[in-house]
Design an enzyme around this catalytic site. Sequence first.
Site, PDB file in Angstrom:
ATOM      1  N   CYS A  86     -15.724  -7.528   3.879  1.00  0.00           N
ATOM      2  CA  CYS A  86     -15.077  -6.351   4.488  1.00  0.00           C
ATOM      3  C   CYS A  86     -16.196  -5.439   4.973  1.00  0.00           C
ATOM      4  CB  CYS A  86     -14.222  -5.670   3.424  1.00  0.00           C
ATOM      5  SG  CYS A  86     -13.662  -4.005   3.852  1.00  0.00           S
ATOM      6  N   HIS A  87     -15.891  -4.592   5.951  1.00  0.00           N
ATOM      7  CA  HIS A  87     -16.975  -3.758   6.480  1.00  0.00           C
ATOM      8  C   HIS A  87     -17.542  -2.796   5.434  1.00  0.00           C
ATOM      9  CE1 HIS A  87     -18.723  -2.909  10.622  1.00  0.00           C
ATOM     10  NE2 HIS A  87     -19.589  -2.558   9.699  1.00  0.00           N
ATOM     11  N   THR A  88     -16.748  -2.467   4.424  1.00  0.00           N
ATOM     12  CA  THR A  88     -17.251  -1.555   3.382  1.00  0.00           C
ATOM     13  C   THR A  88     -18.445  -2.191   2.649  1.00  0.00           C
ATOM     14  OG1 THR A  88     -14.999  -0.748   3.177  1.00  0.00           O
ATOM     15  CG2 THR A  88     -16.525  -0.098   1.446  1.00  0.00           C
ATOM     16  N   HIS A 108     -15.649  -7.328  -2.603  1.00  0.00           N
ATOM     17  CA  HIS A 108     -14.476  -6.723  -3.258  1.00  0.00           C
ATOM     18  C   HIS A 108     -13.159  -7.300  -2.742  1.00  0.00           C
ATOM     19  CE1 HIS A 108     -15.108  -4.385   0.377  1.00  0.00           C
ATOM     20  NE2 HIS A 108     -13.826  -4.070   0.337  1.00  0.00           N
ATOM     21  N   GLU A 109     -13.244  -8.255  -1.813  1.00  0.00           N
ATOM     22  CA  GLU A 109     -12.004  -8.854  -1.312  1.00  0.00           C
ATOM     23  C   GLU A 109     -12.027 -10.294  -1.813  1.00  0.00           C
ATOM     24  OE1 GLU A 109     -10.623  -7.350   2.872  1.00  0.00           O
ATOM     25  OE2 GLU A 109     -10.954  -9.479   3.040  1.00  0.00           O
ATOM     26  N   CYS A 138      -4.599   2.787 -14.093  1.00  0.00           N
ATOM     27  CA  CYS A 138      -4.678   2.769 -15.560  1.00  0.00           C
ATOM     28  C   CYS A 138      -3.285   2.786 -16.174  1.00  0.00           C
ATOM     29  CB  CYS A 138      -5.519   3.942 -16.074  1.00  0.00           C
ATOM     30  SG  CYS A 138      -4.670   5.547 -16.033  1.00  0.00           S
ATOM     31  N   CYS A 141      -2.339   7.993 -16.255  1.00  0.00           N
ATOM     32  CA  CYS A 141      -2.734   9.318 -15.768  1.00  0.00           C
ATOM     33  C   CYS A 141      -1.642   9.897 -14.852  1.00  0.00           C
ATOM     34  CB  CYS A 141      -4.070   9.230 -15.027  1.00  0.00           C
ATOM     35  SG  CYS A 141      -3.956   8.401 -13.436  1.00  0.00           S
ATOM     36  N   CYS A 144      -1.099   7.827 -11.748  1.00  0.00           N
ATOM     37  CA  CYS A 144      -0.365   6.565 -11.984  1.00  0.00           C
ATOM     38  C   CYS A 144       1.111   6.846 -12.243  1.00  0.00           C
ATOM     39  CB  CYS A 144      -1.005   5.792 -13.130  1.00  0.00           C
ATOM     40  SG  CYS A 144      -2.591   5.056 -12.653  1.00  0.00           S
ATOM     41  N   CYS A 152      -5.750   6.885  -9.090  1.00  0.00           N
ATOM     42  CA  CYS A 152      -5.878   6.899 -10.555  1.00  0.00           C
ATOM     43  C   CYS A 152      -7.120   7.690 -11.001  1.00  0.00           C
ATOM     44  CB  CYS A 152      -5.989   5.447 -11.036  1.00  0.00           C
ATOM     45  SG  CYS A 152      -6.354   5.280 -12.771  1.00  0.00           S
ATOM     46  N   ARG A 156     -10.066   5.206  -9.855  1.00  0.00           N
ATOM     47  CA  ARG A 156     -10.104   5.335  -8.397  1.00  0.00           C
ATOM     48  C   ARG A 156     -11.463   4.857  -7.877  1.00  0.00           C
ATOM     49  NH1 ARG A 156      -9.843  11.642  -6.971  1.00  0.00           N
ATOM     50  NH2 ARG A 156      -7.997  11.422  -8.268  1.00  0.00           N
ATOM     51  N   CYS A 216      -7.985  -6.319  -0.079  1.00  0.00           N
ATOM     52  CA  CYS A 216      -8.491  -5.074   0.527  1.00  0.00           C
ATOM     53  C   CYS A 216      -7.935  -4.878   1.926  1.00  0.00           C
ATOM     54  CB  CYS A 216     -10.012  -4.982   0.544  1.00  0.00           C
ATOM     55  SG  CYS A 216     -10.543  -3.484   1.395  1.00  0.00           S
ATOM     56  N   ARG A 411     -11.806 -11.836   9.759  1.00  0.00           N
ATOM     57  CA  ARG A 411     -12.169 -12.079   8.374  1.00  0.00           C
ATOM     58  C   ARG A 411     -12.818 -13.451   8.253  1.00  0.00           C
ATOM     59  NH1 ARG A 411     -12.612  -7.480   7.330  1.00  0.00           N
ATOM     60  NH2 ARG A 411     -11.639  -6.362   5.589  1.00  0.00           N
TER      61      ARG A 411
HETATM   62  N1  LIG Z   1      -9.738   3.547   3.095  1.00  0.00           N
HETATM   63  C1  LIG Z   1      -9.794   2.328   2.566  1.00  0.00           C
HETATM   64  O1  LIG Z   1      -9.154   2.054   1.549  1.00  0.00           O
HETATM   65  C2  LIG Z   1     -10.581   1.245   3.231  1.00  0.00           C
HETATM   66  C3  LIG Z   1     -10.476  -0.082   2.769  1.00  0.00           C
HETATM   67  C4  LIG Z   1     -11.134  -1.104   3.489  1.00  0.00           C
HETATM   68  C5  LIG Z   1     -11.927  -0.800   4.552  1.00  0.00           C
HETATM   69  N2  LIG Z   1     -12.058   0.494   4.923  1.00  0.00           N
HETATM   70  C6  LIG Z   1     -12.849   0.865   6.102  1.00  0.00           C
HETATM   71  O2  LIG Z   1     -12.079   0.546   7.242  1.00  0.00           O
HETATM   72  C7  LIG Z   1     -12.954   0.367   8.361  1.00  0.00           C
HETATM   73  C8  LIG Z   1     -12.630  -0.932   9.080  1.00  0.00           C
HETATM   74  O3  LIG Z   1     -12.964  -2.050   8.268  1.00  0.00           O
HETATM   75  P1  LIG Z   1     -12.979  -3.534   8.907  1.00  0.00           P
HETATM   76  O4  LIG Z   1     -13.357  -4.461   7.810  1.00  0.00           O
HETATM   77  O5  LIG Z   1     -11.736  -3.757   9.691  1.00  0.00           O
HETATM   78  O6  LIG Z   1     -14.231  -3.383   9.914  1.00  0.00           O
HETATM   79  P2  LIG Z   1     -14.598  -4.163  11.276  1.00  0.00           P
HETATM   80  O7  LIG Z   1     -16.044  -3.946  11.513  1.00  0.00           O
HETATM   81  O8  LIG Z   1     -14.094  -5.555  11.238  1.00  0.00           O
HETATM   82  O9  LIG Z   1     -13.755  -3.367  12.391  1.00  0.00           O
HETATM   83  C9  LIG Z   1     -14.097  -2.082  12.847  1.00  0.00           C
HETATM   84  C10 LIG Z   1     -13.790  -2.008  14.352  1.00  0.00           C
HETATM   85  O10 LIG Z   1     -13.967  -0.647  14.776  1.00  0.00           O
HETATM   86  C11 LIG Z   1     -14.558  -0.666  16.070  1.00  0.00           C
HETATM   87  N3  LIG Z   1     -15.192   0.635  16.289  1.00  0.00           N
HETATM   88  C12 LIG Z   1     -16.319   1.133  15.711  1.00  0.00           C
HETATM   89  N4  LIG Z   1     -16.561   2.384  16.159  1.00  0.00           N
HETATM   90  C13 LIG Z   1     -15.568   2.690  17.022  1.00  0.00           C
HETATM   91  C14 LIG Z   1     -15.259   3.836  17.810  1.00  0.00           C
HETATM   92  N5  LIG Z   1     -16.031   4.921  17.788  1.00  0.00           N
HETATM   93  N6  LIG Z   1     -14.149   3.784  18.571  1.00  0.00           N
HETATM   94  C15 LIG Z   1     -13.350   2.695  18.605  1.00  0.00           C
HETATM   95  N7  LIG Z   1     -13.600   1.578  17.896  1.00  0.00           N
HETATM   96  C16 LIG Z   1     -14.697   1.577  17.115  1.00  0.00           C
HETATM   97  C17 LIG Z   1     -15.521  -1.844  16.009  1.00  0.00           C
HETATM   98  O11 LIG Z   1     -15.834  -2.314  17.315  1.00  0.00           O
HETATM   99  C18 LIG Z   1     -14.710  -2.868  15.208  1.00  0.00           C
HETATM  100  O12 LIG Z   1     -13.933  -3.715  16.035  1.00  0.00           O
HETATM  101  C19 LIG Z   1     -14.364   0.432   7.779  1.00  0.00           C
HETATM  102  O13 LIG Z   1     -14.847   1.763   7.927  1.00  0.00           O
HETATM  103  C20 LIG Z   1     -14.155   0.128   6.307  1.00  0.00           C
HETATM  104  O14 LIG Z   1     -15.195   0.642   5.512  1.00  0.00           O
HETATM  105  C21 LIG Z   1     -11.395   1.510   4.306  1.00  0.00           C
HETATM  106 ZN   LIG Z   2     -12.637  -3.504   1.871  1.00  0.00          ZN
HETATM  107 ZN   LIG Z   3      -4.374   6.100 -13.756  1.00  0.00          ZN
END
Ligand SMILES: NC(=O)c1ccc[n+]([C@@H]2O[C@H](COP(=O)([O-])OP(=O)(O)OC[C@H]3O[C@@H](n4cnc5c(N)ncnc54)[C@H](O)[C@@H]3O)[C@@H](O)[C@H]2O)c1
Ligand SMILES: [Zn+2]
Ligand SMILES: [Zn+2]
Length: 418
Positions: A86-88, A108-109, A138, A141, A144, A152, A156, A216, A411
């Site tokens: 994942c991108h994270t 994490h995925e 949990c 809390c 939850c 959580c 969290r 994820c 993915r």
């Molecule tokens: N909040 C959460 O729970 C959570 C969970 C998982 C992932 N995320 C986040 O979600 C985001 C996406 O994750 P992913 O795995 O799909 O990533 P990814 O890299 O596969 O996709 C991101 C897309 O965004 C595009 N992009 C980047 N900057 C841009 C902009 N300024 N304008 C338009 N498009 C733009 C990229 O070209 C790409 O296609 C990441 O920031 C990740 O960390 C958050």
């Molecule tokens: Zn993720």
């Molecule tokens: Zn909790």
Amino acid sequence: MVMVPPLHYKYTFSAFSLLSHNQTQTKTKERSISSSLFIMSTTGQVIRCKAAVAWEAGKPLVMEEVEVAPPQKHEVRIKILFTSLCHTDVYFWEAKGQTPLFPRIFGHEAGGVVESVGEGVSDLQPGDHVLPIFTGECGDCRHCHSEESNMCDLLRINTERGGMIHDGESRFSINGKPIHHFLGTSTFSEYTVVHSGQVAKINPEAPLDKVCIVSCGLSTGMGATLNVAKPKKGQSVAVFGLGAVGLAAAEGARMAGAGRIIGVDLNPKRFEEAKKFGVTEFVNPREHDKPVQQVIAEMTDGGVDRSVECTGSVQAMIQAFECVHDGWGVAVLVGVPSKDDAFKTHPMNLLNERTLKGTFFGNYKPKTDIPGVVEKYMNKELELEKFITHTVPFSEINKAFDYMLKGESIRCIITMGA
Ligand SMILES: NC(=O)c1ccc[n+]([C@@H]2O[C@H](COP(=O)([O-])OP(=O)(O)OC[C@H]3O[C@@H](n4cnc5c(N)ncnc54)[C@H](O)[C@@H]3O)[C@@H](O)[C@H]2O)c1
Ligand SMILES: [Zn+2]
Ligand SMILES: [Zn+2]
């Protein structure tokens, strides 16, 4: 080198993979015992296995033999069978806008099978098919207990913690040197230890090489739309960022019966792929000489009804907010920003009755809700295959990073033991 063989039987784990604390010297003896008894439990023993270790920011992961300690109180040890990137993971590995913490095992995925459980774990047992999840439940809390929150107090998401909650220690080591955990999951290892509150028990019939993405990206994006943006039938939805998370947000919009789904991405390669996810129109901000907010407002007679930002770019977050219609528009932020980012908009944009929200994990409660998302796949309400563009063996995990960095993959499934 001590190898971890594949699972021989559903509920047993081969002794080939284990070394108890202080028993390194008896390795040879254990091997001969294991070959005569064939199978013995690894419960309570240190397991040696392969893990992809990030020693330094931005440097390729190195396949190492790590020792994985037994699970402690409220923890489970999981044999990971499939994981995906994942991108994270990439953000924290690059550590450009994030606090660096190395050496670390990312990931994490994933999907796997419980190998053993620690003290006080009553809802999981060896053999259970599970998805480890980066945020937990949990059960005790205020969050939850609230129907509205998955934040959580105890479990969290915490991106800076490198050890386990129970004692702050790592369960991974190489020659006695601890290796940090990531998000409490660290799935780029053949075995990992996770707090039981971060483990969703799922239908054992579900194919782990597909449903691992539910742990994820898929749930995050789909939940951001269905649980947080909540578009009404026929409404318009803009999705910023068409990676797995954004495409899952589009899938959620399609499931909610959205009338128009507008995809926004800087990468034109994403547009062809996105058609499979119900995205009907596309905007590439690079192709316009006016702000994207304005482009979208012109396309939609004043703004979209809902927007979901899935990029991690703070500019895109601001655009996603400012492109929703005044009076009723709702924008949901999902992307993980850099450490020093600040969201700047004129307060009038809020006074004009726009709503700004954010979500982790699509507001799903990991243990309560995720088994149901897996069931949606089993019932064919949800298609996961179209998110999976690449597959690599664990030994080639760095290729998954290349595919994501080049914007080629949605993915990439990483097959452990291969
Ligand atoms: N909040 C959460 O729970 C959570 C969970 C998982 C992932 N995320 C986040 O979600 C985001 C996406 O994750 P992913 O795995 O799909 O990533 P990814 O890299 O596969 O996709 C991101 C897309 O965004 C595009 N992009 C980047 N900057 C841009 C902009 N300024 N304008 C338009 N498009 C733009 C990229 O070209 C790409 O296609 C990441 O920031 C990740 O960390 C958050
Ligand atoms: Zn993720
Ligand atoms: Zn909790």
